[in-house]
Design a protein around this motif. Structure first.
Motif, PDB file in Angstrom:
ATOM      1  N   LYS A  24       0.829  -1.205   0.000  1.00 36.40           N
ATOM      2  CA  LYS A  24       0.000   0.000   0.000  1.00 36.40           C
ATOM      3  C   LYS A  24       0.862   1.253   0.000  1.00 36.40           C
ATOM      4  N   GLN A  25       1.908   1.259   0.832  1.00 37.41           N
ATOM      5  CA  GLN A  25       2.783   2.434   0.918  1.00 37.41           C
ATOM      6  C   GLN A  25       3.516   2.687  -0.396  1.00 37.41           C
ATOM      7  N   ALA A  26       3.804   1.610  -1.124  1.00 37.40           N
ATOM      8  CA  ALA A  26       4.498   1.748  -2.406  1.00 37.40           C
ATOM      9  C   ALA A  26       3.540   2.117  -3.536  1.00 37.40           C
ATOM     10  N   GLY A  27       2.249   2.104  -3.241  1.00 35.42           N
ATOM     11  CA  GLY A  27       1.262   2.437  -4.260  1.00 35.42           C
ATOM     12  C   GLY A  27       1.112   1.365  -5.318  1.00 35.42           C
ATOM     13  N   SER A  28       1.405   0.143  -4.968  1.00 31.51           N
ATOM     14  CA  SER A  28       1.338  -0.962  -5.928  1.00 31.51           C
ATOM     15  C   SER A  28      -0.076  -1.541  -5.984  1.00 31.51           C
ATOM     16  N   PRO A  29      -0.580  -1.857  -7.173  1.00 31.36           N
ATOM     17  CA  PRO A  29      -1.904  -2.473  -7.277  1.00 31.36           C
ATOM     18  C   PRO A  29      -1.897  -3.956  -6.933  1.00 31.36           C
ATOM     19  N   PHE A  30      -0.708  -4.571  -6.919  1.00 29.98           N
ATOM     20  CA  PHE A  30      -0.602  -5.994  -6.636  1.00 29.98           C
ATOM     21  C   PHE A  30       0.469  -6.240  -5.570  1.00 29.98           C
ATOM     22  N   LEU A  31       0.309  -7.332  -4.843  1.00 29.90           N
ATOM     23  CA  LEU A  31       1.334  -7.755  -3.889  1.00 29.90           C
ATOM     24  C   LEU A  31       2.425  -8.491  -4.666  1.00 29.90           C
ATOM     25  N   MET A  32       3.635  -7.932  -4.671  1.00 29.51           N
ATOM     26  CA  MET A  32       4.754  -8.467  -5.431  1.00 29.51           C
ATOM     27  C   MET A  32       5.706  -9.244  -4.501  1.00 29.51           C
ATOM     28  N   PRO A  33       6.588 -10.082  -5.064  1.00 37.64           N
ATOM     29  CA  PRO A  33       7.550 -10.814  -4.239  1.00 37.64           C
ATOM     30  C   PRO A  33       8.397  -9.904  -3.357  1.00 37.64           C
ATOM     31  N   GLU A  34       8.737  -8.722  -3.849  1.00 38.47           N
ATOM     32  CA  GLU A  34       9.539  -7.782  -3.049  1.00 38.47           C
ATOM     33  C   GLU A  34       8.808  -7.374  -1.777  1.00 38.47           C
ATOM     34  N   HIS A  35       7.497  -7.180  -1.872  1.00 37.14           N
ATOM     35  CA  HIS A  35       6.715  -6.848  -0.679  1.00 37.14           C
ATOM     36  C   HIS A  35       6.717  -8.017   0.305  1.00 37.14           C
ATOM     37  N   LEU A  36       6.631  -9.215  -0.249  1.00 40.88           N
ATOM     38  CA  LEU A  36       6.626 -10.420   0.579  1.00 40.88           C
ATOM     39  C   LEU A  36       7.965 -10.594   1.293  1.00 40.88           C
ATOM     40  N   LEU A  37       9.049 -10.271   0.608  1.00 40.92           N
ATOM     41  CA  LEU A  37      10.378 -10.350   1.212  1.00 40.92           C
ATOM     42  C   LEU A  37      10.472  -9.406   2.410  1.00 40.92           C
ATOM     43  N   ILE A  38      10.037  -8.177   2.222  1.00 37.73           N
ATOM     44  CA  ILE A  38      10.092  -7.200   3.314  1.00 37.73           C
ATOM     45  C   ILE A  38       9.187  -7.641   4.469  1.00 37.73           C
ATOM     46  N   GLY A  39       8.033  -8.196   4.152  1.00 33.85           N
ATOM     47  CA  GLY A  39       7.137  -8.676   5.193  1.00 33.85           C
ATOM     48  C   GLY A  39       7.780  -9.757   6.042  1.00 33.85           C
ATOM     49  N   CYS A  40       8.453 -10.699   5.398  1.00 35.92           N
ATOM     50  CA  CYS A  40       9.120 -11.775   6.137  1.00 35.92           C
ATOM     51  C   CYS A  40      10.270 -11.239   6.989  1.00 35.92           C
ATOM     52  N   LEU A  41      11.083 -10.373   6.418  1.00 36.63           N
ATOM     53  CA  LEU A  41      12.242  -9.850   7.140  1.00 36.63           C
ATOM     54  C   LEU A  41      11.849  -8.935   8.289  1.00 36.63           C
TER      55      LEU A  41
END
Length: 281
Positions: A24-41
């Motif tokens: 959401k903060q990145a303004g992305s319309p889709f959840l991308m692998p990069e977002h998932l990486l940050i979520g895990c870390l």
């Protein structure tokens, strides 16, 4: 695609929440692998904190390093996530579920997802190979844990159908272990039956069949494990009860501090008895 809440560990749910927040903060319309990486870390778990420290990863810096292109991307819904996921993210999650099943587990955790992100090449552009290797060796594998028994208190709500194993149970226990987990523990368990003082507890169902076991002092004095519960019985509190029964017995034997060998579900032991991960030197 559906990820039922009951099949996610608490930390995995937190990681998905962090991923959606970053999306959401990145303004992305889709959840991308990069977002998932940050979520895990950024899920706050002790192993992820240790992994980030050893890798030298700064989450705030990491957020500025990736650039996403959304052109020609297809997507789909993935419950319970609110934001649609990209096809690449779907592939990562499917690979993570495959790891979970290969480990004979029923709860998806952030270690499965982080491993899937790395092994499918999704981290190559924002992490170095050295960082990827450290994450794999620290945050995606079983870890030894330790527990201070001097502060441990006996639990009152332990299942009543748990007992110390006897010679009559030996054959049935070995069959149960082979059926559910393969042969990796059978030799150690067979040797334990030759000792004058048993260190194995079992749980039986109403039909008298073994549905779980836990052992200690098998490999080394003061070490808990292995422990295993039938896959179709893992949401019934059997593992928690087996663990607590063993911990009480280890207290009675005079242990002040113990080691939990190769804890796969790290979050389980953190939650159930407040065990801590042994740091990697």
């Amino acid at each position: 695609m559906v990820l039922k809440d009951g099949l996610l560990t608490k930390q995995m749910s937190i990681a998905f929440g962090k991923a959606e927040q970053e999306c959401k903060q990145a303004g992305s319309p889709f959840l991308m692998p990069e977002h998932l990486l940050i979520g895990c870390l950024d899920d706050g778990s002790s192993t992820m904190k240790e992994a980030k420290q050893k890798c030298g990863i700064d989450i705030d810096v990491l957020k500025k390093q990736y650039f996403l292109s959304y052109e020609n991307l297809s997507f789909e819904r993935c419950e319970p996530l609110e934001i649609p996921i990209s096809v690449t993210t779907k592939l990562v999650i499917e690979q993570a579920i495959s790891y979970m099943r290969n480990y004979n587990q029923i709860y998806l955790n952030e270690g499965h997802v982080l491993k899937a992100l790395i092994m499918t090449g999704q981290t190559e552009k924002i992490l170095t190979q050295a960082q990827n290797n450290i994450l794999l060796s620290v945050a995606t594998v079983s870890r030894d844990m330790y527990l201070d028994l001097t502060t441990y208190k006996k639990q009152k709500d332990v299942l009543s159908n748990i007992k110390m194993v006897n010679d009559r149970d030996a054959e049935g226990l070995v069959r149960f272990i082979i059926k559910e987990f393969g042969s990796r523990w059978t030799e150690s368990i067979k040797l334990e039956f030759r000792k004058p003082q048993s260190s194995i507890f079992i749980c039986k169902d109403q039909e008298g069949d073994i549905v779980g076991f836990a052992a200690f002092d098998i490999h080394q004095p003061g070490h808990f494990g292995p422990m295993g519960v039938a896959k179709n019985k893992r949401a019934e509190g059997i593992g928690e009860s087996l663990l607590h029964v063993c911990l009480v017995r280890m207290q009675k034997r005079g242990y002040k501090e113990i080691v939990i060998d190769n804890a796969g579900p790290i979050e389980f032991y953190e939650k159930t008895c407040n065990a801590k991960v042994v740091p990697i030197k």
